[in-house]
Design an enzyme around this catalytic site. Sequence first.
Site, PDB file in Angstrom:
ATOM      1  N   ASP A   1       5.719   0.249  12.033  1.00  0.00           N
ATOM      2  CA  ASP A   1       4.486  -0.399  11.557  1.00  0.00           C
ATOM      3  C   ASP A   1       4.396  -1.863  11.969  1.00  0.00           C
ATOM      4  O   ASP A   1       3.384  -2.493  11.713  1.00  0.00           O
ATOM      5  CB  ASP A   1       4.390  -0.308  10.022  1.00  0.00           C
ATOM      6  CG  ASP A   1       4.166   1.103   9.573  1.00  0.00           C
ATOM      7  OD1 ASP A   1       4.264   1.372   8.370  1.00  0.00           O
ATOM      8  OD2 ASP A   1       3.906   1.966  10.440  1.00  0.00           O
TER       9      ASP A   1
ATOM     10  N   LYS B   1       0.861  -1.206   0.000  1.00  0.00           N
ATOM     11  CA  LYS B   1       0.000   0.000   0.000  1.00  0.00           C
ATOM     12  C   LYS B   1       0.887   1.244   0.000  1.00  0.00           C
ATOM     13  O   LYS B   1       0.649   2.191  -0.746  1.00  0.00           O
ATOM     14  CB  LYS B   1      -0.878  -0.034   1.235  1.00  0.00           C
ATOM     15  CG  LYS B   1      -1.427   1.284   1.714  1.00  0.00           C
ATOM     16  CD  LYS B   1      -2.257   1.183   2.957  1.00  0.00           C
ATOM     17  CE  LYS B   1      -1.505   1.370   4.240  1.00  0.00           C
ATOM     18  NZ  LYS B   1      -1.199   2.767   4.606  1.00  0.00           N
ATOM     19  N   ASN B   2       1.943   1.235   0.835  1.00  0.00           N
ATOM     20  CA  ASN B   2       2.748   2.446   1.016  1.00  0.00           C
ATOM     21  C   ASN B   2       3.742   2.691  -0.114  1.00  0.00           C
ATOM     22  O   ASN B   2       4.424   3.712  -0.118  1.00  0.00           O
ATOM     23  CB  ASN B   2       3.451   2.422   2.380  1.00  0.00           C
ATOM     24  CG  ASN B   2       2.455   2.601   3.512  1.00  0.00           C
ATOM     25  OD1 ASN B   2       1.286   2.911   3.285  1.00  0.00           O
ATOM     26  ND2 ASN B   2       2.899   2.362   4.727  1.00  0.00           N
TER      27      ASN B   2
ATOM     28  N   CYS C   1      -4.116  11.683  13.389  1.00  0.00           N
ATOM     29  CA  CYS C   1      -4.855  10.416  13.362  1.00  0.00           C
ATOM     30  C   CYS C   1      -4.603   9.747  14.714  1.00  0.00           C
ATOM     31  O   CYS C   1      -3.987  10.325  15.600  1.00  0.00           O
ATOM     32  CB  CYS C   1      -4.380   9.537  12.206  1.00  0.00           C
ATOM     33  SG  CYS C   1      -2.710   8.931  12.457  1.00  0.00           S
TER      34      CYS C   1
ATOM     35  N   ARG D   1      -8.058  -1.002   5.416  1.00  0.00           N
ATOM     36  CA  ARG D   1      -7.298   0.064   4.758  1.00  0.00           C
ATOM     37  C   ARG D   1      -5.997  -0.464   4.174  1.00  0.00           C
ATOM     38  O   ARG D   1      -5.499   0.071   3.186  1.00  0.00           O
ATOM     39  CB  ARG D   1      -6.957   1.180   5.752  1.00  0.00           C
ATOM     40  CG  ARG D   1      -8.138   1.922   6.281  1.00  0.00           C
ATOM     41  CD  ARG D   1      -7.720   3.136   7.033  1.00  0.00           C
ATOM     42  NE  ARG D   1      -6.841   3.982   6.237  1.00  0.00           N
ATOM     43  CZ  ARG D   1      -6.512   5.222   6.590  1.00  0.00           C
ATOM     44  NH1 ARG D   1      -6.970   5.729   7.725  1.00  0.00           N
ATOM     45  NH2 ARG D   1      -5.729   5.960   5.830  1.00  0.00           N
TER      46      ARG D   1
ATOM     47  N   ARG E   1       0.921  13.870  13.164  1.00  0.00           N
ATOM     48  CA  ARG E   1       1.210  13.659  11.740  1.00  0.00           C
ATOM     49  C   ARG E   1       1.351  14.983  10.963  1.00  0.00           C
ATOM     50  O   ARG E   1       0.683  15.215   9.983  1.00  0.00           O
ATOM     51  CB  ARG E   1       0.151  12.764  11.085  1.00  0.00           C
ATOM     52  CG  ARG E   1      -0.226  11.515  11.847  1.00  0.00           C
ATOM     53  CD  ARG E   1       0.882  10.504  11.998  1.00  0.00           C
ATOM     54  NE  ARG E   1       1.337   9.952  10.741  1.00  0.00           N
ATOM     55  CZ  ARG E   1       0.742   8.953  10.098  1.00  0.00           C
ATOM     56  NH1 ARG E   1      -0.355   8.458  10.585  1.00  0.00           N
ATOM     57  NH2 ARG E   1       1.233   8.482   8.963  1.00  0.00           N
TER      58      ARG E   1
END
Length: 436
Positions: free
Chosen positions: A309, A22-23, A120, A401, A125
Amino acid sequence: MDKFVIRGGNPLLGTIRVSGAKNSALPCMAAAILTEDEVVLENIPQVRDIETERKLLVSMGGEVELGYGRAQHRTTISCRLLSDPVAKYEIVKTMRASSLVLGPLVARTGLARVAMPGGCAIGGRPIDLHIKGLETMGATITYEHGYIEARAERLKGAHINFDKITVTGTEDLLMAAVLAEGETVLENCAREPEVTDLAALLTAMGAKIEGAGTSIIRVQGVDKLHGARHRINPDRIEAGTFLVAGAITGGDLCIANCNPAHLSAIIGKLEEAGARIDILGKDSIRVRSEGQLKAADVSTEEYPGFPTDMQAQYMALATQADGTSVVTENIFENRFMHVQELVRMGANIKVDGRTATIRGKSPLSAAAVMCSDLRASASLVLAAMVADGESILDRVYHMDRGYEHIEEKLRGVGAQIRRMGNIFADKRELATAEAY
Ligand code: EPZ
């Protein structure tokens, strides 16, 4: 809102496949803004954030095809016409990574209006370093009504030294620099594989970049970029999550379609904790454990250190390790949202500032728990797979997500996990169906 129902006790056995990162996909999709030609990206994960990015590009005037047929997982993007270079708040508030369009929009159109991304669950952030870099490259920045506006006839190459290592900051400014006038030197860059993946796409589009993956990136600006086709890297955090799943459940799991070279810090830590890991080739890895795990401390760092992460997932494993593990979160200021839910399942965890002390082995008991963010959700799935009984995980949209078809993948290797729609929503849909 969907929930997961998970019954613990099954070791994971067999082969599980990793999807595209995803990133990596998010900055690469934003890079399509930099050219009028078509950009084709393969190995795109079918996750909610990718759909959000599609909506964002379309809202600005881009054309985005997104297909997930068996062989596909491909997106074709054409930003020939960018009629409305604005990243609207309604979209940005659902995905902070929307700020990745800032640099490419200014570089391509000379104007960008991006809603300030709120914080978030895991922290404030900010994007001050993205903005400071654009100003150094000659952009005029104004703020109004919750939006950042960046204007520049043409960005000028500059020497930018990041005050802090920032992944999307590095990516945003790399994309700004490729069309700038002259040379840009970016120092104290993020070295994550996602930066290298983006640089590979940009180079295929005609950009002139040296040093991606190191802390100093040198860019010679060009006048125009052309289209390209690029395959997105495997998701190293999904692969790491599956390594933990094999270890915590006392299983024997082969993880396919991954890149072991991106997993060194995670592999080293899991071996220290007693898991047995074998690299089976350039794209697969095997994890085994008889369930006897040992405590080992973790301190999150920028790549190639242990990834933030993976902190929540590792903490779930630490609850099952004999001894005391100390986990220190150095990247984000509030990334322990999973702790209280793990404690409710029986874990022994004490938090003091950015440090959590986990005393194991604590038998976990099934519970109704709440997901708070993407990786905290993964941590709760891992804990529920070893808890005694049936757990209910609420708000799994956080997980959707960034993890593609996670329940099917885990069920395919023996986990007892199923998705339960919101009973009320189901009844409502049923009622509507009956009405016609
Ligand atoms: C990227 O976020 C990832 N997201 C995150 O993954 C990941 O956790 C993070 O990098 C760290 O690896 C994407 O790539 C889309 P940072 P990013 O800028 O770029 C501070 C996930 O789970 N900072 O590297 O937003 C910041 O507050 C997500 O997939 C500034 O102060 O993170 C943080 O403390 C979560 N000013 C630190 O730097 C800035 O302008 C690192 O943040 C930018 C960042």
